[in-house]
Design an enzyme around this catalytic site. Sequence first.
Site, mmCIF file in Angstrom:
data_model
loop_
_atom_site.group_PDB
_atom_site.id
_atom_site.type_symbol
_atom_site.label_atom_id
_atom_site.label_comp_id
_atom_site.label_asym_id
_atom_site.label_seq_id
_atom_site.Cartn_x
_atom_site.Cartn_y
_atom_site.Cartn_z
ATOM 1 N N HIS A 72 50.155 -3.745 22.217
ATOM 2 C CA HIS A 72 49.983 -3.485 20.780
ATOM 3 C C HIS A 72 50.486 -4.639 19.756
ATOM 4 O O HIS A 72 51.104 -5.528 20.076
ATOM 5 C CB HIS A 72 50.773 -2.112 20.491
ATOM 6 C CG HIS A 72 52.433 -2.326 20.575
ATOM 7 N ND1 HIS A 72 52.996 -3.048 19.532
ATOM 8 C CD2 HIS A 72 53.082 -2.085 21.615
ATOM 9 C CE1 HIS A 72 54.382 -3.073 19.879
ATOM 10 N NE2 HIS A 72 54.420 -2.343 21.256
ATOM 11 N N GLU A 106 55.761 3.052 26.423
ATOM 12 C CA GLU A 106 56.539 2.187 26.925
ATOM 13 C C GLU A 106 57.892 2.675 27.589
ATOM 14 O O GLU A 106 57.999 3.793 27.723
ATOM 15 C CB GLU A 106 57.043 1.245 25.567
ATOM 16 C CG GLU A 106 58.149 0.020 25.376
ATOM 17 C CD GLU A 106 57.805 -0.837 26.379
ATOM 18 O OE1 GLU A 106 57.505 -0.511 27.749
ATOM 19 O OE2 GLU A 106 57.587 -1.933 26.031
#
Length: 215
Positions: free
Chosen positions: A11, A84
């Site tokens: 990202h 994550e």
Amino acid sequence: MTLQHLILMRHGETDWNAEARLQGHRDVALNAVGRRQAVAAAPSVAALAPQVIVSSDLSRARSTAAPVAELSGLEVAVDRRLRETSMGLWEGLTRAEVVAGWPGQWERWRATSAHNSPPEGESRWQVAARANGVVDELDAGDVERALLVAHGGLIVGLTGLLLDLPEDSWATLIGIGNCHWVVLHRFMGAWRLHSYNAGLGGVVLAGGEEELAGA
């Protein structure tokens, strides 16, 4: 096995990235820099011709996937398994705060076994294993080229797992820059590394090893 090409994209930047603050499962949005990074990187990633896009459910990944999807004419599937690393008690803290609060643990976690984890968090191996479930499901379908939009720590671990690298060597892989990506190709049934930490800024070397897993 149908997958032949796998793109793993991190990202764009968030305010917590800019502060070196550990995000983990916290849903921190892209900042203005991150939104610009996502739009700028999208044409290069779309040119890799993914047939499917799967994103982490966290907004910073979904917002990064959106410009690629728009250019590719694809919908973005969302999968929580691409989140994550859970950083446990370290989430929301800066690296300096972790080093001060848990003497020696940061260095040990960064430099040793893939099975080490932050207090009440996940290990690299655990994260890679759950993300690999997404890869396995895609592999059982009819897609040859897939894009996963996720997070730096997850991408490092999943790359090590897919390449069958010794687990104690995973920590030697440098971090992935914001809106940079890894490309894997399959050859004779095994994954091969085509590019690592590629992006519009080139391969990030200076300071790249300090990119934070869990960010």
